[in-house]
Design a protein around this motif. Sequence first.
Motif, PDB file in Angstrom:
ATOM      1  N   UNK A   1     -11.554   2.037  -4.728  1.00 32.87           N
ATOM      2  CA  UNK A   1     -11.571   3.440  -4.315  1.00 32.87           C
ATOM      3  C   UNK A   1     -11.717   3.559  -2.807  1.00 32.87           C
ATOM      4  N   UNK A   2     -11.927   2.435  -2.138  1.00 29.52           N
ATOM      5  CA  UNK A   2     -12.161   2.469  -0.689  1.00 29.52           C
ATOM      6  C   UNK A   2     -11.195   1.539   0.042  1.00 29.52           C
ATOM      7  N   UNK A   3      -9.930   1.663  -0.259  1.00 29.71           N
ATOM      8  CA  UNK A   3      -8.930   0.827   0.380  1.00 29.71           C
ATOM      9  C   UNK A   3      -8.798   1.191   1.858  1.00 29.71           C
ATOM     10  N   UNK A   4      -8.628   0.176   2.699  1.00 31.47           N
ATOM     11  CA  UNK A   4      -8.445   0.387   4.138  1.00 31.47           C
ATOM     12  C   UNK A   4      -6.966   0.423   4.520  1.00 31.47           C
ATOM     13  N   UNK A   5      -6.093   0.342   3.529  1.00 32.73           N
ATOM     14  CA  UNK A   5      -4.659   0.289   3.798  1.00 32.73           C
ATOM     15  C   UNK A   5      -4.186   1.600   4.411  1.00 32.73           C
ATOM     16  N   UNK A   6      -3.421   1.474   5.492  1.00 34.64           N
ATOM     17  CA  UNK A   6      -2.772   2.627   6.112  1.00 34.64           C
ATOM     18  C   UNK A   6      -1.271   2.375   6.064  1.00 34.64           C
ATOM     19  N   UNK A   7      -0.538   3.359   5.613  1.00 36.90           N
ATOM     20  CA  UNK A   7       0.913   3.235   5.578  1.00 36.90           C
ATOM     21  C   UNK A   7       1.478   3.933   6.806  1.00 36.90           C
TER      22      UNK A   7
END
Length: 175
Positions: free
Chosen positions: A120-126
């Motif tokens: 629920x706390x992904x650091x992924x930025x697209x």
Amino acid sequence: MKNKIAFLILFFVIDLMFSQVPCLVKNYNINNFIDAFIYTNNGENFKPDLSLIHISSLYYTDKGYMITITRDNIKSIMVNQKSENLEFFKYKNFDLLLQGKTTKDIKFLKKIIIDKVVSNSSKIEFIKPYDNVSYDPYQWFLLFDKKMDLVNYTIPEEQEKINKVIKKFNITLHK
């Protein structure tokens, strides 16, 4: 007589529905491939706070699965965030992004990857890729037959190095 015909039709419809994706008779997992991928990439730029692991799958009817494991930056230009079949997890502190062509592909990946945790706390930025920028990610291409035996692979390392990794992580190649 009508009941027998209806039963046969129902049997064939159910058989067709479930024949598209292989059904594994054993508890199969690809964790050893993911662990080998992490081990091979163990460098200063491949860290959980800088990188993500992107796993995609595609089922080829009557042939098996092509599974791709890709190393990507946490600010990804490779993945369209609006894709329908994306799911996020954590795997050994890395952000793990699963992608499939269909929802069946995602279900299959979730079934064969053990030790993943819902994220629920992904650091992924697209981010949108820039025009005229070449991007050549580090990838492993793994081709499995319908029984999930590895039949072929493409890995960018020298054969001698990858043979050691394959042996270390108990990966077997079936021909």
